[in-house]
Design a protein around this motif. Structure first.
Motif, PDB file in Angstrom:
ATOM      1  N   PHE A 118       1.042   9.455  -5.727  1.00  0.00           N
ATOM      2  CA  PHE A 118       1.254  10.903  -5.389  1.00  0.00           C
ATOM      3  C   PHE A 118       2.285  11.514  -6.401  1.00  0.00           C
ATOM      4  O   PHE A 118       2.151  12.317  -6.797  1.00  0.00           O
ATOM      5  CB  PHE A 118       1.757  11.093  -3.844  1.00  0.00           C
ATOM      6  CG  PHE A 118       0.539  10.828  -3.158  1.00  0.00           C
ATOM      7  CD1 PHE A 118      -0.612  11.451  -3.169  1.00  0.00           C
ATOM      8  CD2 PHE A 118       0.547   9.962  -1.982  1.00  0.00           C
ATOM      9  CE1 PHE A 118      -1.827  11.415  -2.173  1.00  0.00           C
ATOM     10  CE2 PHE A 118      -0.525   9.683  -1.106  1.00  0.00           C
ATOM     11  CZ  PHE A 118      -1.690  10.743  -1.145  1.00  0.00           C
ATOM     12  N   TYR A 119       3.204  10.613  -6.490  1.00  0.00           N
ATOM     13  CA  TYR A 119       4.190  11.101  -7.622  1.00  0.00           C
ATOM     14  C   TYR A 119       3.435  11.288  -9.016  1.00  0.00           C
ATOM     15  O   TYR A 119       3.937  12.416  -9.803  1.00  0.00           O
ATOM     16  CB  TYR A 119       5.193   9.753  -7.714  1.00  0.00           C
ATOM     17  CG  TYR A 119       6.202  10.267  -9.092  1.00  0.00           C
ATOM     18  CD1 TYR A 119       7.158  11.095  -9.128  1.00  0.00           C
ATOM     19  CD2 TYR A 119       5.865   9.268 -10.230  1.00  0.00           C
ATOM     20  CE1 TYR A 119       7.675  11.425 -10.154  1.00  0.00           C
ATOM     21  CE2 TYR A 119       6.801   9.689 -11.328  1.00  0.00           C
ATOM     22  CZ  TYR A 119       7.796  10.606 -11.299  1.00  0.00           C
ATOM     23  OH  TYR A 119       8.459  10.773 -12.385  1.00  0.00           O
ATOM     24  N   MET A 120       2.589  10.313  -9.369  1.00  0.00           N
ATOM     25  CA  MET A 120       1.844  10.607 -10.569  1.00  0.00           C
ATOM     26  C   MET A 120       1.166  11.931 -10.796  1.00  0.00           C
ATOM     27  O   MET A 120       0.995  12.536 -11.673  1.00  0.00           O
ATOM     28  CB  MET A 120       0.927   9.273 -10.852  1.00  0.00           C
ATOM     29  CG  MET A 120       1.610   7.942 -11.450  1.00  0.00           C
ATOM     30  SD  MET A 120       0.641   6.729 -12.241  1.00  0.00           S
ATOM     31  CE  MET A 120      -0.189   6.380 -10.475  1.00  0.00           C
ATOM     32  N   LEU A 121       0.588  12.014  -9.678  1.00  0.00           N
ATOM     33  CA  LEU A 121      -0.387  13.380  -9.424  1.00  0.00           C
ATOM     34  C   LEU A 121       0.463  14.764  -9.592  1.00  0.00           C
ATOM     35  O   LEU A 121       0.005  15.510 -10.049  1.00  0.00           O
ATOM     36  CB  LEU A 121      -1.247  13.324  -8.179  1.00  0.00           C
ATOM     37  CG  LEU A 121      -2.161  12.330  -7.957  1.00  0.00           C
ATOM     38  CD1 LEU A 121      -2.876  12.021  -6.386  1.00  0.00           C
ATOM     39  CD2 LEU A 121      -3.449  12.566  -9.054  1.00  0.00           C
ATOM     40  N   PHE A 138       0.754  -1.164  -0.015  1.00  0.00           N
ATOM     41  CA  PHE A 138      -0.137  -0.134  -0.050  1.00  0.00           C
ATOM     42  C   PHE A 138       0.980   1.186  -0.045  1.00  0.00           C
ATOM     43  O   PHE A 138       0.490   2.289  -0.693  1.00  0.00           O
ATOM     44  CB  PHE A 138      -0.921  -0.042   1.066  1.00  0.00           C
ATOM     45  CG  PHE A 138      -1.994  -0.965   1.066  1.00  0.00           C
ATOM     46  CD1 PHE A 138      -3.035  -0.818   0.009  1.00  0.00           C
ATOM     47  CD2 PHE A 138      -2.344  -1.825   2.065  1.00  0.00           C
ATOM     48  CE1 PHE A 138      -4.072  -1.547  -0.065  1.00  0.00           C
ATOM     49  CE2 PHE A 138      -3.772  -2.718   1.879  1.00  0.00           C
ATOM     50  CZ  PHE A 138      -4.468  -2.455   0.757  1.00  0.00           C
ATOM     51  N   ILE A 139       2.087   1.329   0.824  1.00  0.00           N
ATOM     52  CA  ILE A 139       2.897   2.357   0.744  1.00  0.00           C
ATOM     53  C   ILE A 139       3.395   2.784  -0.672  1.00  0.00           C
ATOM     54  O   ILE A 139       3.481   3.821  -0.902  1.00  0.00           O
ATOM     55  CB  ILE A 139       4.055   2.262   1.737  1.00  0.00           C
ATOM     56  CG1 ILE A 139       3.266   2.521   3.330  1.00  0.00           C
ATOM     57  CG2 ILE A 139       5.029   3.217   1.602  1.00  0.00           C
ATOM     58  CD1 ILE A 139       4.131   2.147   4.148  1.00  0.00           C
ATOM     59  N   LEU A 140       4.130   1.429  -1.215  1.00  0.00           N
ATOM     60  CA  LEU A 140       4.594   1.753  -2.459  1.00  0.00           C
ATOM     61  C   LEU A 140       3.491   2.432  -3.605  1.00  0.00           C
ATOM     62  O   LEU A 140       3.882   3.083  -4.327  1.00  0.00           O
ATOM     63  CB  LEU A 140       5.043   0.493  -3.085  1.00  0.00           C
ATOM     64  CG  LEU A 140       6.391  -0.126  -2.286  1.00  0.00           C
ATOM     65  CD1 LEU A 140       6.634  -1.426  -2.810  1.00  0.00           C
ATOM     66  CD2 LEU A 140       7.411   0.825  -2.618  1.00  0.00           C
ATOM     67  N   ILE A 141       2.360   1.761  -3.538  1.00  0.00           N
ATOM     68  CA  ILE A 141       1.368   2.227  -4.460  1.00  0.00           C
ATOM     69  C   ILE A 141       1.009   3.733  -3.973  1.00  0.00           C
ATOM     70  O   ILE A 141       0.806   4.392  -5.046  1.00  0.00           O
ATOM     71  CB  ILE A 141       0.126   1.384  -4.391  1.00  0.00           C
ATOM     72  CG1 ILE A 141       0.266  -0.040  -4.796  1.00  0.00           C
ATOM     73  CG2 ILE A 141      -1.227   1.921  -5.101  1.00  0.00           C
ATOM     74  CD1 ILE A 141      -0.658  -1.081  -4.573  1.00  0.00           C
TER      75      ILE A 141
END
Length: 142
Positions: free
Chosen positions: A131-134, A123-126
């Motif tokens: 958030f990086y994609m956003l 879940f943390i990796l996702i």
């Protein structure tokens, strides 16, 4: 869509797929019956596999909002579940979880890696990737 976003979508899909296959391995192959909190984590992880695959095929990085929400909620449940397994003050007051106690540890690799810990890492990796994609989407739209 940029290669960074495309790779990020693929990464989210791969992490969620590995987490899903891992949970199915523990329950269907090893015969470990999931507790109630494990079911809630599965309910939040399994759709990410389908959602992120469709988003990857459609090249739609805007799905990052959905994967961020699912992973943050799932990560919170995983963190609580891990806490009631490993912290005495939480485990003493843990709610009853049905047939299988949520404090039970089917695996305890290296003294700290349990199934909720593995889910928490996924879940943390996702969440981080979402958030990086956003952030990348915001930068490209500005």
């Amino acid at each position: 869509m940029s290669k960074k976003l495309e790779n990020s979508l693929l990464f989210v899909w791969l992490v969620s797929l590995v987490a899903t296959l891992g949970s199915l391995y523990f329950s269907e192959v090893r015969g470990y019956e999931p507790c109630e909190l494990c079911w809630y984590q599965r309910i939040l992880m399994y759709p990410i596999v389908v959602i992120s695959l469709v988003a990857y095929l459609q090249k739609n990085a805007r799905i990052a909002v959905t994967t961020a929400v699912f992973s943050c909620i799932g990560g919170t449940i995983s963190l609580y579940h891990y806490g009631i397994q490993k912290l005495d003050f939480l485990s003493q007051h843990a709610p009853a979880c049905g047939r299988v106690p949520c404090t039970g540890q089917y695996i305890n690799w290296f003294g700290f890696i349990t199934i909720p810990f593995l889910a928490l890492v996924a879940f943390i990796l996702i969440a981080i990737t979402s958030f990086y994609m956003l952030k990348v989407l915001r930068r490209t739209n500005s």
